[in-house]
Design a protein around this motif. Structure first.
Motif, PDB file in Angstrom:
ATOM      1  N   ASP A  37       0.806  -1.205   0.000  1.00 26.53           N
ATOM      2  CA  ASP A  37       0.000   0.000   0.000  1.00 26.53           C
ATOM      3  C   ASP A  37       0.845   1.263   0.000  1.00 26.53           C
ATOM      4  OD1 ASP A  37      -2.369  -1.453   0.040  1.00 26.53           O
ATOM      5  OD2 ASP A  37      -2.340  -1.586   2.233  1.00 26.53           O
ATOM      6  N   ILE A  38       2.068   1.189   0.485  1.00 24.63           N
ATOM      7  CA  ILE A  38       2.927   2.364   0.574  1.00 24.63           C
ATOM      8  C   ILE A  38       3.224   2.916  -0.814  1.00 24.63           C
ATOM      9  CG2 ILE A  38       5.219   3.179   1.275  1.00 24.63           C
ATOM     10  CD1 ILE A  38       4.980   1.210   3.637  1.00 24.63           C
ATOM     11  N   GLY A  39       3.368   2.055  -1.812  1.00 24.93           N
ATOM     12  CA  GLY A  39       3.625   2.495  -3.178  1.00 24.93           C
ATOM     13  C   GLY A  39       2.476   3.288  -3.768  1.00 24.93           C
ATOM     14  N   ASN A  40       1.275   3.128  -3.234  1.00 27.61           N
ATOM     15  CA  ASN A  40       0.111   3.856  -3.715  1.00 27.61           C
ATOM     16  C   ASN A  40      -0.009   5.242  -3.097  1.00 27.61           C
ATOM     17  OD1 ASN A  40      -0.649   1.631  -5.257  1.00 27.61           O
ATOM     18  ND2 ASN A  40      -1.793   0.740  -3.568  1.00 27.61           N
ATOM     19  N   PHE A  41       0.863   5.549  -2.159  1.00 27.18           N
ATOM     20  CA  PHE A  41       0.855   6.840  -1.470  1.00 27.18           C
ATOM     21  C   PHE A  41       1.640   7.823  -2.320  1.00 27.18           C
ATOM     22  CE2 PHE A  41       2.489   9.715   1.904  1.00 27.18           C
ATOM     23  CZ  PHE A  41       1.274  10.143   2.401  1.00 27.18           C
ATOM     24  N   THR A  42       0.956   8.781  -2.915  1.00 28.41           N
ATOM     25  CA  THR A  42       1.590   9.706  -3.848  1.00 28.41           C
ATOM     26  C   THR A  42       2.028  10.992  -3.158  1.00 28.41           C
ATOM     27  OG1 THR A  42      -0.460  10.836  -4.408  1.00 28.41           O
ATOM     28  CG2 THR A  42       0.079   8.841  -5.674  1.00 28.41           C
ATOM     29  N   CYS A  43       2.780  11.778  -3.889  1.00 24.15           N
ATOM     30  CA  CYS A  43       3.204  13.091  -3.422  1.00 24.15           C
ATOM     31  C   CYS A  43       1.979  13.945  -3.114  1.00 24.15           C
ATOM     32  CB  CYS A  43       4.080  13.749  -4.488  1.00 24.15           C
ATOM     33  SG  CYS A  43       4.671  15.400  -4.060  1.00 24.15           S
ATOM     34  N   LYS A  44       1.008  13.901  -4.003  1.00 24.59           N
ATOM     35  CA  LYS A  44      -0.227  14.673  -3.807  1.00 24.59           C
ATOM     36  C   LYS A  44      -0.945  14.225  -2.534  1.00 24.59           C
ATOM     37  CE  LYS A  44      -4.475  16.031  -6.152  1.00 24.59           C
ATOM     38  NZ  LYS A  44      -5.263  15.922  -7.377  1.00 24.59           N
ATOM     39  N   ASP A  45      -0.990  12.902  -2.287  1.00 24.83           N
ATOM     40  CA  ASP A  45      -1.611  12.387  -1.059  1.00 24.83           C
ATOM     41  C   ASP A  45      -0.909  12.957   0.171  1.00 24.83           C
ATOM     42  OD1 ASP A  45      -3.355  10.727  -2.515  1.00 24.83           O
ATOM     43  OD2 ASP A  45      -1.974   9.011  -2.392  1.00 24.83           O
ATOM     44  N   CYS A  46       0.405  12.938   0.134  1.00 29.75           N
ATOM     45  CA  CYS A  46       1.207  13.425   1.257  1.00 29.75           C
ATOM     46  C   CYS A  46       0.933  14.907   1.504  1.00 29.75           C
ATOM     47  CB  CYS A  46       2.694  13.190   0.971  1.00 29.75           C
ATOM     48  SG  CYS A  46       3.795  13.697   2.318  1.00 29.75           S
ATOM     49  N   GLU A  47       1.006  15.700   0.461  1.00 29.86           N
ATOM     50  CA  GLU A  47       0.818  17.139   0.598  1.00 29.86           C
ATOM     51  C   GLU A  47      -0.593  17.473   1.071  1.00 29.86           C
ATOM     52  OE1 GLU A  47       1.955  18.584  -3.232  1.00 29.86           O
ATOM     53  OE2 GLU A  47       4.098  18.408  -2.793  1.00 29.86           O
ATOM     54  N   GLN A  48      -1.598  16.818   0.481  1.00 29.26           N
ATOM     55  CA  GLN A  48      -2.978  17.096   0.884  1.00 29.26           C
ATOM     56  C   GLN A  48      -3.228  16.664   2.321  1.00 29.26           C
ATOM     57  OE1 GLN A  48      -5.305  15.218  -2.207  1.00 29.26           O
ATOM     58  NE2 GLN A  48      -5.349  17.090  -3.432  1.00 29.26           N
ATOM     59  N   GLY A  49      -2.654  15.543   2.708  1.00 25.28           N
ATOM     60  CA  GLY A  49      -2.796  15.086   4.085  1.00 25.28           C
ATOM     61  C   GLY A  49      -2.174  16.063   5.066  1.00 25.28           C
ATOM     62  N   LEU A  50      -0.976  16.538   4.733  1.00 27.04           N
ATOM     63  CA  LEU A  50      -0.304  17.492   5.616  1.00 27.04           C
ATOM     64  C   LEU A  50      -1.000  18.850   5.628  1.00 27.04           C
ATOM     65  CD1 LEU A  50       3.477  16.689   5.148  1.00 27.04           C
ATOM     66  CD2 LEU A  50       2.023  16.211   7.117  1.00 27.04           C
ATOM     67  N   GLU A  51      -1.609  19.243   4.515  1.00 29.40           N
ATOM     68  CA  GLU A  51      -2.385  20.485   4.501  1.00 29.40           C
ATOM     69  C   GLU A  51      -3.559  20.370   5.463  1.00 29.40           C
ATOM     70  OE1 GLU A  51      -3.494  21.710   0.528  1.00 29.40           O
ATOM     71  OE2 GLU A  51      -1.446  21.376  -0.181  1.00 29.40           O
ATOM     72  N   PHE A  52      -4.222  19.219   5.457  1.00 24.12           N
ATOM     73  CA  PHE A  52      -5.344  18.995   6.370  1.00 24.12           C
ATOM     74  C   PHE A  52      -4.869  19.053   7.821  1.00 24.12           C
ATOM     75  CE2 PHE A  52      -8.240  16.597   8.976  1.00 24.12           C
ATOM     76  CZ  PHE A  52      -9.489  16.980   8.515  1.00 24.12           C
ATOM     77  N   VAL A  53      -3.783  18.346   8.109  1.00 24.23           N
ATOM     78  CA  VAL A  53      -3.234  18.328   9.471  1.00 24.23           C
ATOM     79  C   VAL A  53      -2.821  19.745   9.883  1.00 24.23           C
ATOM     80  CG1 VAL A  53      -1.350  17.474  10.923  1.00 24.23           C
ATOM     81  CG2 VAL A  53      -2.546  15.912   9.367  1.00 24.23           C
ATOM     82  N   GLY A  54      -2.216  20.488   8.967  1.00 22.12           N
ATOM     83  CA  GLY A  54      -1.831  21.868   9.266  1.00 22.12           C
ATOM     84  C   GLY A  54      -3.034  22.728   9.613  1.00 22.12           C
ATOM     85  N   GLY A  55      -4.115  22.575   8.861  1.00 18.52           N
ATOM     86  CA  GLY A  55      -5.341  23.305   9.163  1.00 18.52           C
ATOM     87  C   GLY A  55      -5.886  22.935  10.529  1.00 18.52           C
ATOM     88  N   TYR A  56      -5.815  21.641  10.858  1.00 18.53           N
ATOM     89  CA  TYR A  56      -6.261  21.166  12.169  1.00 18.53           C
ATOM     90  C   TYR A  56      -5.419  21.807  13.278  1.00 18.53           C
ATOM     91  CZ  TYR A  56      -6.839  17.957  16.119  1.00 18.53           C
ATOM     92  OH  TYR A  56      -7.051  17.431  17.369  1.00 18.53           O
ATOM     93  N   LEU A  57      -4.109  21.814  13.099  1.00 26.70           N
ATOM     94  CA  LEU A  57      -3.213  22.358  14.123  1.00 26.70           C
ATOM     95  C   LEU A  57      -3.332  23.869  14.278  1.00 26.70           C
ATOM     96  CD1 LEU A  57      -0.020  20.209  13.438  1.00 26.70           C
ATOM     97  CD2 LEU A  57      -1.624  20.009  15.372  1.00 26.70           C
ATOM     98  N   LEU A  58      -3.900  24.535  13.274  1.00 26.27           N
ATOM     99  CA  LEU A  58      -4.078  25.984  13.348  1.00 26.27           C
ATOM    100  C   LEU A  58      -5.507  26.386  13.695  1.00 26.27           C
ATOM    101  CD1 LEU A  58      -1.886  27.041  10.320  1.00 26.27           C
ATOM    102  CD2 LEU A  58      -1.437  27.501  12.730  1.00 26.27           C
TER     103      LEU A  58
END
Length: 136
Positions: A37-58
């Motif tokens: 499953d790790i190979g299916n994790f794309t750059c876009k997935d990573c960035e969008q996930g971190l954007e969500f987490v960043g919004g949560y933390l702010l």
């Protein structure tokens, strides 16, 4: 900082994942992430996930919760003085905002993690941060 990271990131990781609808709610203890499953994790997935987490933390309610947590679990009158809760309330929110703006850059984090190619980091949350700063 260690206390905030432990409580609001490490302990709440599954909760935040569930908020993103990326993790099953009823199966929180066993996410069953497999090597394939790790190979299916794309750059876009990573960035969008971190954007969500960043919004949560702010989020203003999460930041207020961080302040409350630190005031009641970090401040000790003997060790930090009686002003500590006040000082945390005054200084933690802008310090947290500055740290997020300067160091929480999703593309840069994903690149360092090896998920994205080496490119010029984009500050995806810059518009978001500036909107919050203008509200303060």
């Amino acid at each position: 900082l260690g206390m905030v990271v432990h409580v609001f990131i490490e302990e709440r990781a599954v909760h935040v994942c569930q908020l993103m609808h990326a993790c099953p709610v009823k199966e929180t203890m066993n996410l069953n992430i497999e090597e394939k499953d790790i190979g299916n994790f794309t750059c876009k997935d990573c960035e969008q996930g971190l954007e969500f987490v960043g919004g949560y933390l702010l989020d203003e309610f999460v930041v207020a919760e961080m302040v409350f947590y630190l005031q009641h679990n970090f401040c000790s009158p003997d060790e930090h003085g009686h002003q500590c809760p006040h000082d945390i309330g005054v200084h933690f929110p802008p310090m947290h905002m500055m740290a997020m703006e300067e160091f929480y850059i999703p593309q840069e984090i994903c690149t360092k993690a090896g998920v994205c190619d080496q490119e010029e980091p984009k500050q995806y949350l810059k518009k978001f941060y500036s909107g919050l700063v203008n509200k303060a």
